[in-house]
Every structure is written in structure tokens, then in C-alpha cells.
Design a protein around this motif. Structure first.
Motif, PDB file in Angstrom:
ATOM      1  N   SER A  25       9.955 -23.496  -0.880  1.00 11.09           N
ATOM      2  CA  SER A  25       8.986 -22.305  -1.704  1.00 11.09           C
ATOM      3  C   SER A  25       7.534 -21.878  -0.686  1.00 11.09           C
ATOM      4  O   SER A  25       7.316 -20.827  -0.860  1.00 11.09           O
ATOM      5  CB  SER A  25       8.504 -23.280  -2.839  1.00 11.09           C
ATOM      6  OG  SER A  25       9.487 -23.524  -3.859  1.00 11.09           O
ATOM      7  N   ALA A  26       7.294 -22.747   0.195  1.00 13.00           N
ATOM      8  CA  ALA A  26       6.016 -22.698   0.874  1.00 13.00           C
ATOM      9  C   ALA A  26       6.643 -21.383   1.715  1.00 13.00           C
ATOM     10  O   ALA A  26       5.758 -20.346   2.138  1.00 13.00           O
ATOM     11  CB  ALA A  26       5.738 -23.746   1.532  1.00 13.00           C
ATOM     12  N   GLN A  27       7.946 -21.642   2.425  1.00 14.29           N
ATOM     13  CA  GLN A  27       8.151 -20.370   3.223  1.00 14.29           C
ATOM     14  C   GLN A  27       8.476 -18.981   2.540  1.00 14.29           C
ATOM     15  O   GLN A  27       8.114 -18.016   3.096  1.00 14.29           O
ATOM     16  CB  GLN A  27       9.481 -20.898   3.701  1.00 14.29           C
ATOM     17  CG  GLN A  27      10.072 -19.937   4.934  1.00 14.29           C
ATOM     18  CD  GLN A  27      11.459 -20.165   5.123  1.00 14.29           C
ATOM     19  OE1 GLN A  27      12.214 -20.803   4.584  1.00 14.29           O
ATOM     20  NE2 GLN A  27      12.033 -19.774   6.609  1.00 14.29           N
ATOM     21  N   GLN A  28       8.969 -19.174   1.451  1.00 15.72           N
ATOM     22  CA  GLN A  28       9.070 -18.096   0.387  1.00 15.72           C
ATOM     23  C   GLN A  28       7.764 -17.368   0.454  1.00 15.72           C
ATOM     24  O   GLN A  28       7.764 -15.994   0.440  1.00 15.72           O
ATOM     25  CB  GLN A  28       9.638 -18.382  -0.790  1.00 15.72           C
ATOM     26  CG  GLN A  28      11.279 -18.804  -0.608  1.00 15.72           C
ATOM     27  CD  GLN A  28      11.867 -19.174  -1.756  1.00 15.72           C
ATOM     28  OE1 GLN A  28      11.150 -19.557  -2.905  1.00 15.72           O
ATOM     29  NE2 GLN A  28      13.215 -18.924  -1.789  1.00 15.72           N
ATOM     30  N   HIS A  29       6.704 -17.942   0.187  1.00 14.14           N
ATOM     31  CA  HIS A  29       5.467 -17.438  -0.296  1.00 14.14           C
ATOM     32  C   HIS A  29       4.977 -16.845   0.946  1.00 14.14           C
ATOM     33  O   HIS A  29       4.364 -15.718   0.823  1.00 14.14           O
ATOM     34  CB  HIS A  29       4.454 -18.493  -0.734  1.00 14.14           C
ATOM     35  CG  HIS A  29       4.780 -19.126  -2.029  1.00 14.14           C
ATOM     36  ND1 HIS A  29       4.588 -20.545  -2.430  1.00 14.14           N
ATOM     37  CD2 HIS A  29       5.536 -18.776  -3.090  1.00 14.14           C
ATOM     38  CE1 HIS A  29       4.945 -20.688  -3.667  1.00 14.14           C
ATOM     39  NE2 HIS A  29       5.701 -19.834  -4.054  1.00 14.14           N
ATOM     40  N   GLU A  30       5.159 -17.734   2.144  1.00  4.48           N
ATOM     41  CA  GLU A  30       4.558 -16.860   3.230  1.00  4.48           C
ATOM     42  C   GLU A  30       5.319 -15.716   3.751  1.00  4.48           C
ATOM     43  O   GLU A  30       4.607 -14.745   4.116  1.00  4.48           O
ATOM     44  CB  GLU A  30       4.750 -17.854   4.326  1.00  4.48           C
ATOM     45  CG  GLU A  30       4.069 -17.610   5.659  1.00  4.48           C
ATOM     46  CD  GLU A  30       4.373 -18.523   6.985  1.00  4.48           C
ATOM     47  OE1 GLU A  30       3.827 -18.416   7.956  1.00  4.48           O
ATOM     48  OE2 GLU A  30       4.790 -19.557   6.733  1.00  4.48           O
ATOM     49  N   GLU A  31       6.484 -15.594   3.708  1.00  3.81           N
ATOM     50  CA  GLU A  31       7.262 -14.476   3.817  1.00  3.81           C
ATOM     51  C   GLU A  31       7.255 -13.392   3.110  1.00  3.81           C
ATOM     52  O   GLU A  31       6.947 -12.084   3.444  1.00  3.81           O
ATOM     53  CB  GLU A  31       8.807 -14.860   3.998  1.00  3.81           C
ATOM     54  CG  GLU A  31       9.304 -15.749   5.140  1.00  3.81           C
ATOM     55  CD  GLU A  31      10.472 -15.916   5.493  1.00  3.81           C
ATOM     56  OE1 GLU A  31      11.286 -15.175   4.737  1.00  3.81           O
ATOM     57  OE2 GLU A  31      11.078 -16.737   6.330  1.00  3.81           O
ATOM     58  N   TYR A  32       6.991 -13.601   1.664  1.00  2.00           N
ATOM     59  CA  TYR A  32       6.415 -12.405   0.773  1.00  2.00           C
ATOM     60  C   TYR A  32       5.330 -11.951   1.100  1.00  2.00           C
ATOM     61  O   TYR A  32       5.292 -10.561   1.195  1.00  2.00           O
ATOM     62  CB  TYR A  32       6.226 -13.124  -0.675  1.00  2.00           C
ATOM     63  CG  TYR A  32       5.804 -12.058  -1.622  1.00  2.00           C
ATOM     64  CD1 TYR A  32       6.835 -11.099  -2.287  1.00  2.00           C
ATOM     65  CD2 TYR A  32       4.522 -12.069  -2.061  1.00  2.00           C
ATOM     66  CE1 TYR A  32       6.286 -10.272  -3.160  1.00  2.00           C
ATOM     67  CE2 TYR A  32       4.168 -11.065  -2.873  1.00  2.00           C
ATOM     68  CZ  TYR A  32       4.823 -10.174  -3.421  1.00  2.00           C
ATOM     69  OH  TYR A  32       4.384  -9.115  -4.244  1.00  2.00           O
ATOM     70  N   CYS A  33       4.285 -12.601   1.483  1.00  4.48           N
ATOM     71  CA  CYS A  33       2.950 -11.966   1.923  1.00  4.48           C
ATOM     72  C   CYS A  33       3.071 -11.127   3.255  1.00  4.48           C
ATOM     73  O   CYS A  33       2.725 -10.328   3.418  1.00  4.48           O
ATOM     74  CB  CYS A  33       1.756 -13.129   2.262  1.00  4.48           C
ATOM     75  SG  CYS A  33       1.326 -13.748   0.595  1.00  4.48           S
ATOM     76  N   LEU A  34       3.976 -11.945   4.388  1.00  2.43           N
ATOM     77  CA  LEU A  34       4.183 -11.227   5.434  1.00  2.43           C
ATOM     78  C   LEU A  34       4.780  -9.745   5.145  1.00  2.43           C
ATOM     79  O   LEU A  34       4.344  -8.484   5.917  1.00  2.43           O
ATOM     80  CB  LEU A  34       4.943 -12.045   6.321  1.00  2.43           C
ATOM     81  CG  LEU A  34       5.272 -11.440   7.862  1.00  2.43           C
ATOM     82  CD1 LEU A  34       5.221 -12.841   8.716  1.00  2.43           C
ATOM     83  CD2 LEU A  34       6.490 -10.656   8.085  1.00  2.43           C
ATOM     84  N   LYS A  35       5.985  -9.673   4.232  1.00  2.71           N
ATOM     85  CA  LYS A  35       6.549  -8.526   4.183  1.00  2.71           C
ATOM     86  C   LYS A  35       5.842  -7.490   3.326  1.00  2.71           C
ATOM     87  O   LYS A  35       5.713  -6.307   3.667  1.00  2.71           O
ATOM     88  CB  LYS A  35       7.989  -8.767   3.310  1.00  2.71           C
ATOM     89  CG  LYS A  35       8.875  -9.597   4.216  1.00  2.71           C
ATOM     90  CD  LYS A  35      10.190  -9.964   3.203  1.00  2.71           C
ATOM     91  CE  LYS A  35      11.142 -10.572   4.421  1.00  2.71           C
ATOM     92  NZ  LYS A  35      12.431 -11.013   3.608  1.00  2.71           N
TER      93      LYS A  35
END
Length: 324
Positions: free
Chosen positions: A51-61
Motif C-alpha cells: 500500500s505504501a508503494q502504491q501511494h508513492e507511485e500514485y503521487c509520482l505518476k
């Protein structure tokens, strides 16, 4: 070429996972998932690494698609500040796109109220489970970010829902100070920089960025029959809103652009940062001002509607030489 450069930088700094990718259907809207306090994954300490990775990648994209230059600049920040910088920029993107994504002012104001509540919840250590909120919460906890800067950005964006041209250049500068400069104050905090000279420089760079953003968005807004350029300068040169709506390239329109661009340039001359402090937007601002000057201040010139493919390389070289 530009995209490849960014991808290479992203991979270099470990921001994009090579093994996992988030589905395009994930978090397609900024929806707050409200749950009882005990059940909230962050407050309860039950958030998984995935989940933490998903949140980070969402912001990055999100930042990469909506604020490409800010995305590239963030990649060049020290590792300790990089993720937090992307969270702040994602927060800014979410607010910036409200105005163009709603058909009624009331709906826009409701979204702004949502983000005000999010910020208050973050500082109560009780953030909603929403990607940008989660990443912003992490940034606040890590760097003890100042709440008033976040709220000031929201308040100014809320005022901007009036959807009218700026009455004068000072009003545009005030808007830029309350949004772009406030964002820079927060980014300086992620770098551990808190002093009056840095804030002074961030204020001027933020104003320059706000002015340049207004210029760059002129063709986009003109196609939608909207003009936000300062009315006092337009009146000074006898340029009407209709001139901009029809994409006029007459001298009086160029004179308006020249005066506004000149004010952005003036702000860039007031920087007081040492080489250890990074005004991340300075290079991209100067790049646009150079390009608009080369086309004789024709804000509708096609070359200005395209990304500069050499900008990521220039940013990297400037960072490597510690020249900004």
C-alpha cells in the motif's frame, strides 16, 4: 527523448519499481476513504509495504503527468527530501486541477473544503486513506512541515475559484506568493532549511514561477475563452481579452507579454540562495523566459507549447555543477 531521460533519472534514484506497477485503474479519483479511527490503516499502524508503494507511485505518476518539470526537479533533490517533495507537488496538482475540472463553483469549493479537512486530519495524526493524503502525512511527520503554508495554498486556490482576470500585476504576484512561494517554503523545510534569506529567495522565485505559469497557460485558457492576464497591463497596451481569445500576434499583445515576462525576470534577480540550497524552479523559469524572448514574446508560438527536450539534461548538469 525527454521521457527517456526522465525514466532514466527515475530509475537511478529508485523511485519507480521495476518489478511492480500500479494499475491505471488504481486511485483514478482523489476519493477519501473514511473509516473509524481504529480501522484506519495508517493510524493503526497496519499499512502494508504494498500500500505504501502504491501511494508513492500514485503521487509520482500524478506529478509526472501534470507537472513534468516539477517532477524532474524533484528527482534531483537529496534522497531524504525527494519523496516528500513529490508528495507536496502532488498536493499542489490536486488543488490546481480543481478549477478546470468542475462545472460549478460550489462543487469546487466543496473540494477545497475536503482538502482543508484533510490537512487538519493530518495534523491530528489521523489522515484519510487516500494516496496524496497518506504521502503528505508522511512528509509532515518526517519534516515537521508548517501547517499554515498548506492552509494558505488552499485558501488562495479557493479565492481563485472566482474565475476572473487579475486586476493588476500586484494581484497576480500576491496569488503566486500565496501558492507557489508557500509551496517552496515547505520544500525548503524538507531540505532542513529554515532561515530568512532562504525564505526571501523562495518568495521571489515563487512569484516568478506564478507569473510564468500564467503566461504559459494563456494559449490553453484562450481556447476556452478565458483570459487571466493582468487587466492593467492589457489596458496600458490597448489589448482586449478578445485579442487573446483569438490568438492575436499583434505588437500590442506582444508588449503585454513582454511586460509580464520582464516582471518575472526581475524577481529572479533577487535570489539570495547559497549553493547548498536548491531553488528547484529557477532553471525551468529561466528556460521559458529565454524561449519566449527568442520568439519575440509571441505567447502563442507553437514552440512554446512543447517541452524543451534538453531541459532535463540542463537541470541535471546544473545540479551536478552545484550552480543552483
Amino acid at each position: 527523448e525527454c521521457e527517456n531521460m526522465a525514466a532514466g533519472l527515475s530509475a537511478q534514484y529508485g523511485l519507480i519499481s521495476s518489478r511492480r506497477s500500479v494499475s491505471n485503474k488504481l486511485f483514478t479519483h482523489a476519493v477519501c476513504v473514511q473509516k473509524p479511527r481504529a480501522a484506519r490503516c495508517l493510524s493503526a499502524g497496519a499499512s502494508s509495504d504494498l500500500s505504501a508503494q502504491q501511494h508513492e507511485e500514485y503521487c509520482l505518476k500524478l506529478v509526472r503527468s501534470r507537472d513534468y518539470e516539477g517532477f524532474v526537479c524533484s528527482l534531483l533533490l537529496p534522497e531524504a527530501a525527494r519523496r516528500s517533495s513529490l508528495a507536496l507537488k502532488a498536493f499542489n496538482v490536486e488543488l490546481a486541477q480543481v478549477k478546470d475540472s468542475v462545472s460549478q463553483k460550489t462543487i469546487g469549493l466543496m473540494r477545497m473544503q475536503f482538502w482543508k479537512t484533510v490537512v487538519e486530519d493530518i495534523y491530528r495524526d489521523d489522515p484519510p486513506v487516500q494516496p496524496v493524503s497518506v504521502e503528505l502525512w508522511r512528509a509532515v511527520r518526517k519534516h515537521t512541515l508548517t501547517r499554515r503554508w498548506l492552509l494558505r495554498i488552499i485558501a488562495e486556490r479557493e479565492k481563485d475559484m472566482e474565475d476572473r482576470a487579475y486586476r493588476n500585476l500586484q494581484e497576480l504576484e500576491s496569488y503566486a506568493e500565496n501558492t507557489q512561494s508557500s509551496l517552496l517554503y515547505l520544500q525548503l523545510e524538507t531540505l532542513g532549511v529554515k532561515n530568512v534569506h532562504a525564505d526571501h529567495a523562495a518568495s521571489h522565485i515563487g512569484k516568478a514561477h506564478g507569473i510564468v505559469t500564467c503566461l504559459r497557460a494563456t494559449p490553453y485558457h484562450s481556447q476556452r475563452r478565458r483570459v487571466y492576464l493582468p487587466m492593467d497591463i492589457c489596458m496600458l497596451h490597448g489589448a482586449s481579452q478578445e485579442d487573446f481569445i483569438r490568438g492575436s500576434r499583434e505588437q500590442n499583445v506582444r508588449d503585454v507579454v513582454y511586460d509580464i515576462a520582464s516582471q518575472a525576470h526581475v524577481h529572479l534577480q533577487h535570489k539570495f540562495l547559497t549553493v547548498a540550497i536548491v531553488p528547484v524552479l529557477q532553471v525551468s523559469i529561466e528556460d521559458y523566459l529565454q524561449r519566449v524572448r527568442k520568439v519575440d514574446f509571441d505567447v502563442f508560438h507553437q514552440s512554446l507549447q512543447k517541452r524543451n527536450p534538453l531541459l532535463p539534461i540542463r537541470l541535471y548538469l546544473q545540479s551536478w555543477k552545484k550552480r543552483y
